[in-house]
Design a protein around this motif. Structure first.
Motif, mmCIF file in Angstrom:
data_model
loop_
_atom_site.group_PDB
_atom_site.id
_atom_site.type_symbol
_atom_site.label_atom_id
_atom_site.label_comp_id
_atom_site.label_asym_id
_atom_site.label_seq_id
_atom_site.Cartn_x
_atom_site.Cartn_y
_atom_site.Cartn_z
ATOM 1 N N PHE A 217 1.076 -1.263 0.028
ATOM 2 C CA PHE A 217 0.018 0.117 0.085
ATOM 3 C C PHE A 217 0.647 1.194 0.110
ATOM 4 C CE2 PHE A 217 -2.518 3.396 1.775
ATOM 5 C CZ PHE A 217 -3.680 3.269 1.265
ATOM 6 N N ILE A 218 1.870 1.287 0.999
ATOM 7 C CA ILE A 218 2.820 2.487 0.902
ATOM 8 C C ILE A 218 3.382 2.574 -0.338
ATOM 9 C CG2 ILE A 218 4.642 3.357 1.937
ATOM 10 C CD1 ILE A 218 2.237 3.808 3.752
ATOM 11 N N GLY A 219 3.907 1.584 -1.007
ATOM 12 C CA GLY A 219 4.699 1.561 -2.183
ATOM 13 C C GLY A 219 4.001 2.317 -3.117
ATOM 14 N N SER A 220 2.456 2.112 -3.305
ATOM 15 C CA SER A 220 1.569 2.567 -4.326
ATOM 16 C C SER A 220 1.768 4.073 -4.177
ATOM 17 C CB SER A 220 0.330 1.911 -4.334
ATOM 18 O OG SER A 220 -0.384 2.353 -3.246
ATOM 19 N N GLN A 221 1.727 4.660 -2.879
ATOM 20 C CA GLN A 221 1.678 6.004 -2.544
ATOM 21 C C GLN A 221 2.937 6.661 -2.869
ATOM 22 O OE1 GLN A 221 -1.645 7.114 -1.640
ATOM 23 N NE2 GLN A 221 -1.727 4.744 -1.937
ATOM 24 N N TYR A 222 3.979 6.050 -2.715
ATOM 25 C CA TYR A 222 5.290 6.700 -2.719
ATOM 26 C C TYR A 222 5.881 6.747 -4.338
ATOM 27 C CZ TYR A 222 6.446 8.029 1.836
ATOM 28 O OH TYR A 222 6.611 8.644 3.075
ATOM 29 N N VAL A 223 5.219 5.937 -5.147
ATOM 30 C CA VAL A 223 5.577 5.991 -6.601
ATOM 31 C C VAL A 223 5.234 7.590 -6.937
ATOM 32 C CG1 VAL A 223 4.732 5.713 -8.889
ATOM 33 C CG2 VAL A 223 5.125 3.537 -7.000
ATOM 34 N N LEU A 224 4.163 8.321 -6.314
ATOM 35 C CA LEU A 224 4.122 9.582 -6.662
ATOM 36 C C LEU A 224 4.358 10.482 -5.547
ATOM 37 C CD1 LEU A 224 2.356 11.732 -8.648
ATOM 38 C CD2 LEU A 224 0.231 11.214 -6.957
ATOM 39 N N PHE A 225 4.371 10.358 -4.464
ATOM 40 C CA PHE A 225 4.696 11.229 -3.311
ATOM 41 C C PHE A 225 6.031 11.648 -3.381
ATOM 42 C CE2 PHE A 225 4.639 12.106 1.516
ATOM 43 C CZ PHE A 225 4.245 13.371 1.348
ATOM 44 N N THR A 226 6.914 10.642 -3.684
ATOM 45 C CA THR A 226 8.299 11.034 -3.370
ATOM 46 C C THR A 226 8.757 12.329 -4.516
ATOM 47 O OG1 THR A 226 9.110 8.804 -2.955
ATOM 48 C CG2 THR A 226 10.731 10.171 -3.840
ATOM 49 N N TYR A 227 7.887 12.164 -5.719
ATOM 50 C CA TYR A 227 8.398 13.067 -6.870
ATOM 51 C C TYR A 227 7.135 14.037 -6.890
ATOM 52 C CZ TYR A 227 11.709 9.290 -7.417
ATOM 53 O OH TYR A 227 12.627 8.456 -7.085
ATOM 54 N N VAL A 228 6.483 14.471 -6.054
ATOM 55 C CA VAL A 228 5.200 15.387 -6.178
ATOM 56 C C VAL A 228 5.790 16.707 -6.526
ATOM 57 C CG1 VAL A 228 4.779 15.765 -3.955
ATOM 58 C CG2 VAL A 228 3.092 15.790 -5.292
ATOM 59 N N ALA A 229 7.026 17.104 -5.637
ATOM 60 C CA ALA A 229 7.458 18.442 -5.945
ATOM 61 C C ALA A 229 7.808 18.593 -7.448
ATOM 62 C CB ALA A 229 8.569 18.923 -4.850
ATOM 63 N N PRO A 230 8.915 17.995 -7.960
ATOM 64 C CA PRO A 230 8.979 17.995 -9.299
ATOM 65 C C PRO A 230 7.938 17.784 -10.388
ATOM 66 C CG PRO A 230 10.262 16.052 -8.619
ATOM 67 C CD PRO A 230 9.577 16.757 -7.420
ATOM 68 N N LEU A 332 5.383 -5.111 15.139
ATOM 69 C CA LEU A 332 5.187 -3.534 14.914
ATOM 70 C C LEU A 332 6.332 -3.005 14.377
ATOM 71 C CD1 LEU A 332 3.070 -2.387 18.014
ATOM 72 C CD2 LEU A 332 2.156 -2.427 15.489
ATOM 73 N N ALA A 333 7.473 -3.574 14.760
ATOM 74 C CA ALA A 333 8.626 -3.113 13.944
ATOM 75 C C ALA A 333 8.817 -3.685 12.836
ATOM 76 C CB ALA A 333 9.853 -3.757 14.989
ATOM 77 N N LEU A 334 8.492 -4.841 12.315
ATOM 78 C CA LEU A 334 8.383 -5.058 10.954
ATOM 79 C C LEU A 334 7.287 -4.457 10.024
ATOM 80 C CD1 LEU A 334 8.742 -8.993 11.532
ATOM 81 C CD2 LEU A 334 10.409 -7.651 10.218
ATOM 82 N N ASN A 335 6.245 -4.027 10.693
ATOM 83 C CA ASN A 335 5.312 -3.269 10.048
ATOM 84 C C ASN A 335 5.866 -1.958 9.607
ATOM 85 O OD1 ASN A 335 2.640 -2.952 9.301
ATOM 86 N ND2 ASN A 335 2.515 -1.338 10.832
ATOM 87 N N ALA A 336 6.515 -1.549 10.742
ATOM 88 C CA ALA A 336 7.062 0.092 10.550
ATOM 89 C C ALA A 336 8.307 -0.344 9.327
ATOM 90 C CB ALA A 336 7.720 0.333 11.871
ATOM 91 N N ALA A 337 8.864 -1.168 9.402
ATOM 92 C CA ALA A 337 10.058 -1.547 8.536
ATOM 93 C C ALA A 337 9.365 -1.792 6.985
ATOM 94 C CB ALA A 337 10.894 -2.672 8.700
ATOM 95 N N ALA A 338 8.270 -2.270 6.984
ATOM 96 C CA ALA A 338 7.381 -2.244 5.872
ATOM 97 C C ALA A 338 6.877 -1.000 5.201
ATOM 98 C CB ALA A 338 6.132 -3.208 5.957
ATOM 99 N N ILE A 339 6.724 -0.199 6.131
ATOM 100 C CA ILE A 339 6.246 1.055 5.653
ATOM 101 C C ILE A 339 7.541 1.700 4.596
ATOM 102 C CG2 ILE A 339 5.987 3.730 6.547
ATOM 103 C CD1 ILE A 339 4.592 2.601 8.787
ATOM 104 N N TYR A 340 8.570 1.417 5.362
ATOM 105 C CA TYR A 340 9.871 2.249 4.664
ATOM 106 C C TYR A 340 10.436 1.296 3.594
ATOM 107 C CZ TYR A 340 9.534 5.837 8.237
ATOM 108 O OH TYR A 340 9.121 6.611 8.888
ATOM 109 N N PHE A 341 10.028 -0.054 3.658
ATOM 110 C CA PHE A 341 10.476 -0.858 2.367
ATOM 111 C C PHE A 341 9.455 -0.525 1.287
ATOM 112 C CE2 PHE A 341 10.175 -4.998 0.179
ATOM 113 C CZ PHE A 341 11.345 -5.222 -0.075
ATOM 114 N N GLY A 342 8.108 -0.315 1.451
ATOM 115 C CA GLY A 342 7.352 0.002 0.494
ATOM 116 C C GLY A 342 7.748 1.450 -0.026
ATOM 117 N N ALA A 343 8.107 2.280 0.868
ATOM 118 C CA ALA A 343 8.581 3.695 0.342
ATOM 119 C C ALA A 343 9.758 3.493 -0.657
ATOM 120 C CB ALA A 343 8.930 4.664 1.494
#
Length: 391
Positions: A217-230, A332-343
């Motif tokens: 889920f987070i990965g789908s968001q960061y496809v766009l979010f990371t580069y929203v400024a440019p 929860l640590a693995l879930n938090a890690a998954a957030i950033y892995f997805g990012a």
């Protein structure tokens, strides 16, 4: 478990600390262009700093939580924030891109200790019927960082230089150490987790599939979010003020999403909440490939997107805590890690799409990624150890 009444300032303290972590982790998104220009990097190359942070968090967070399982929660959480403050100092004074990358790794280590333990402490000190709201409150700081911290960091970076934005993170981190030490109960310990618990969780395929939905889920968001400024600079002609305003609108959407997610999770259950969020993102994200649009339409689009993307956290965490039992800190640590892995995955995919197809490909790509997240959720829910619509 510590059964005494929690300090009334405990949850605000944990939320405030997550606010600072959110600024340090995400404000970079708002100033990729000035940072890249200063260090002679393209926006896609500067975006690698998000990937570095994400990968480091994904690797270090579960390991550090597991090896510190016998240490009092107050001590290890305070130590994590000391590391985070030092990392902000390293980043603010970094002479080159390599040192900045090292600083981001240190920041990921500090945040990777604090954030999952903050969730575990909050979940452990409050009754089950209040968990969704309490966890939403703990992560409220992360969402507020989207409203205030990320736009402010962007404005500061464009006005005074990107290093000043990182000095701001360092300044905010210092009082957080004191707050943790004075508000988190001394000697607080739950059933300790160990490296063996980490090994067991990683080896439990159904549980890892449930955790992995976070990355999808987070990965789908960061496809766009990371580069929203440019993207906004290229398609809408936005500069410093326009980008900061859009990020602020996104921040208000994040706050609304955080509240909505806790409400829906308590009343409709995690499965309905998460399924709905995926479907919302599948509809909204492709619209970003149609830019430019009118400014009011853009603001509506950004608000709806951000609200949907931030509504999933409380539901997913309640789901995982119900499955995890005493292994909740590791999960929860693995879930938090998954957030950033997805990012990391989303940022890398977005960068590849920019190189191959241009900035306007990001919205459609993110929409397809959200559809993949929905398929992942459906499969993991069917195979979940707790295969219930409401849990």
């Amino acid at each position: 478990m510590n059964t005494s009444t929690p300090d009334r300032f405990l949850i605000p303290t944990l939320s405030a600390c997550n606010f600072v972590i959110g600024i340090g982790a995400f404000s970079l998104i708002g100033f990729l262009e000035p940072l890249g220009a200063d260090l002679d990097r393209s926006p896609a190359q500067a975006g690698q700093l998000m990937t570095i942070y994400a990968v480091a968090y994904a690797i270090l967070s579960p390991l550090l939580v597991a090896v510190s399982g016998n240490v009092g929660r107050r001590r290890i959480m305070a130590a994590g924030f000391v590391v985070y403050a030092l990392a902000a100092l390293v980043c603010a004074t970094a002479p080159n891109f390599a040192v900045l990358g090292i600083g981001r790794i240190l920041a990921a280590a500090g945040a990777g200790i604090f954030t999952p333990l903050a969730a575990a402490v909050a979940a452990g000190l409050y009754p089950e019927e209040r968990r969704a709201k309490v966890l939403a409150a703990v992560f409220f700081g992360l969402t507020i960082s989207q409203v205030v911290g990320v736009p402010a960091g962007s404005w500061i970076a464009y006005t005074f230089g990107w290093r000043w934005a990182l000095w701001m993170v360092f300044a905010f981190a210092l009082p957080c150490i004191w707050l943790i030490w004075t508000r988190v109960p001394a000697g607080l310990k739950f059933q300790p987790v160990t490296l063996r618990d980490l090994r067991d969780v990683v080896g439990e395929g159904r549980l890892m599939l449930a955790i992995g939905f976070t990355a999808s889920f987070i990965g789908s968001q960061y496809v766009l979010f990371t580069y929203v400024a440019p993207l906004l600079s290229s398609t809408m002609g936005f500069g410093r003020d326009g980008i900061a305003m859009v990020l602020m609108v996104a921040g208000f959407g994040a706050v609304a999403g955080n509240i909505l997610g806790g409400y829906l999770s308590d009343r409709a259950g995690w499965r309905i909440t998460l399924t709905g969020m995926c479907m919302v993102q599948m509809c909204i994200l492709p619209l970003f490939s149609l830019l430019p649009v009118s400014v009011p339409m853009l603001f509506v689009l950004v608000f709806a997107w951000s609200m949907g993307s931030w509504s999933f956290m409380a539901a997913q965490q309640v789901r995982l805590i119900n499955i995890a039992g005493h292994r909740a800190p590791v999960v929860l640590a693995l879930n938090a890690a998954a957030i950033y892995f997805g990012a990391a995955i989303g940022s890398a995919l977005g960068g590849a799409m920019i190189v191959g197809y241009g900035l306007t490909s990001l919205g459609v790509t993110a929409g397809f990624a959200a559809a993949f997240a929905l398929a992942h959720l459906t499969l993991s829910a069917r195979l979940s150890p707790l295969n219930e619509a409401r849990s």
